[in-house]
Design an enzyme around this catalytic site. Structure first.
Site, PDB file in Angstrom:
ATOM      1  N   HIS A 197      84.293 120.712  48.692  1.00  0.00           N
ATOM      2  CA  HIS A 197      83.368 120.937  49.807  1.00  0.00           C
ATOM      3  C   HIS A 197      82.818 119.614  50.329  1.00  0.00           C
ATOM      4  O   HIS A 197      82.851 118.596  49.633  1.00  0.00           O
ATOM      5  CB  HIS A 197      82.193 121.832  49.385  1.00  0.00           C
ATOM      6  CG  HIS A 197      82.546 123.285  49.321  1.00  0.00           C
ATOM      7  ND1 HIS A 197      83.156 123.850  48.234  1.00  0.00           N
ATOM      8  CD2 HIS A 197      82.386 124.273  50.228  1.00  0.00           C
ATOM      9  CE1 HIS A 197      83.358 125.141  48.465  1.00  0.00           C
ATOM     10  NE2 HIS A 197      82.899 125.427  49.675  1.00  0.00           N
ATOM     11  N   LYS A 226      76.656 119.859  50.517  1.00  0.00           N
ATOM     12  CA  LYS A 226      76.483 121.153  49.837  1.00  0.00           C
ATOM     13  C   LYS A 226      75.527 121.008  48.651  1.00  0.00           C
ATOM     14  O   LYS A 226      75.631 120.054  47.885  1.00  0.00           O
ATOM     15  CB  LYS A 226      77.843 121.681  49.370  1.00  0.00           C
ATOM     16  CG  LYS A 226      77.768 123.068  48.777  1.00  0.00           C
ATOM     17  CD  LYS A 226      79.117 123.745  48.729  1.00  0.00           C
ATOM     18  CE  LYS A 226      79.029 125.120  48.076  1.00  0.00           C
ATOM     19  NZ  LYS A 226      78.108 126.035  48.788  1.00  0.00           N
TER      20      LYS A 226
END
Ligand code: NDP
Ligand SMILES: O=C(O)C1=N[C@H](C(=O)O)C[C@H](O)C1
Length: 266
Positions: free
Chosen positions: A155, A159
């Protein structure tokens, strides 16, 4: 037919903004308010970068639910806040569609009890992308035959939660069919802590965070002489929006908690 009246929480976020645009573009949807911690008293269209919508913005969630008649809350914030919003929404007869990841099992159980007590639907979907849901389902199928599995999720570096909600959900689905098994050599040691990733019943989850990434996951299985890799990539946040729309439609037809979009796909 009357429009579905929607409140979006987290409208300035990466996902929240995409959700506001979805609501603006869907004929059957109407944005009736937004919940945002900075722009109390504004109108959505007066916030930089927002679509031209006249919905009021509230910072106080209860004030919002008191003042505004709504059918559905879309929450795309952070776990503590998303949980609080969902509870309150149910108390006020509003059905939550939650994309926010990182809820605990206890929180899921509490929300389920509350929803059933009120006879209201709530959908919590760790991943709204249909491709990701299929990736999870295929991984569950494969885990029946390949108990050695490592999940590698990648990701963007903004995040907050690790592992991702998708990886946690994938591991849960695999747990349903895989017997607990410690993977790797029985005497393996980590000379740098964390090198082997998180341990879920002996299977491993690795979380990669880098700028440039959006949301990606590989589930890798190994057996003698072969590996099988199941992979999904989201290259932008639009990839999640057809799932959000489906959840908004479906949450109005149910009276319990649904955890995972796979439960809505035929
Ligand atoms: N289910 C799915 O398919 C997907 C789920 N997600 C999940 O959705 C959530 C949001 O992701 P993303 O949009 O990337 O995150 P962002 O950080 O871009 O957005 C989060 C939003 O929540 C707001 N927020 C943060 N803290 C608070 C608080 N204490 N009170 C009120 N609002 C707050 C932020 O406001 P501010 O700017 O002021 O901090 C921002 O508007 C995450 O949990 C992520 O894992 C993400 C993508 C897909
Ligand atoms: O934060 C994100 O970006 C994403 N979060 C969800 C998760 O934690 O699985 C869904 C998707 O992976 C994007």
């Amino acid at each position: 037919m009357s429009k579905t009246r929607i409140i979006v929480a987290g409208p300035r976020g990466r996902m929240g903004l995409e959700a506001v645009k979805l609501v603006a573009n869907e004929e059957d949807f109407e944005l009736v308010a937004a919940i945002d911690r900075k722009y109390d008293g504004y109108i959505v269209k007066d916030i930089d970068g927002m679509p031209s919508l006249d919905a009021p913005v509230y910072t106080d969630v209860e004030a919002c639910f008191e003042a505004v008649e709504a059918d559905v809350l879309i929450d795309l914030t952070i776990p503590e806040v998303g949980y609080k919003h969902s509870r309150l929404a149910l108390e006020y007869g509003i059905r939550p569609v939650v994309g926010t990841t990182g809820f605990t099992k206890d929180q899921l159980n509490e929300l389920q009890q509350l929803a059933e007590g009120k006879g209201l639907g709530i959908i919590i979907a760790p991943n709204f992308a249909v491709g990701a849901v299929l990736m999870m389902q295929f991984a569950k199928m494969a885990a029946k035959y390949f108990p050695d599995v490592e999940i590698i999720e990648r990701h963007h570096d903004q995040k907050l939660d690790a592992p991702s909600g998708t990886a946690a959900k994938t591991a849960e689905l695999i747990q349903e069919v895989r017997h607990e098994k410690k993977q790797g050599h029985e005497n393996e040691t980590e000379t740098i802590e964390g090198a082997r990733g998180a341990d879920v019943d002996g299977m491993r989850i690795h979380s990669v965070r880098l700028p440039g990434l959006v949301a990606h996951q590989e589930v890798m299985f190994g057996a003698s002489g072969q590996t099988l890799t199941i992979k999904h990539d989201s290259y932008n946040r639009e990839s999640f929006m057809s799932g959000v729309k489906l959840c908004v439609d479906e949450v109005q037809k149910i009276d319990t908690l649904v955890y995972g979009l796979e439960n809505l796909l035929q």
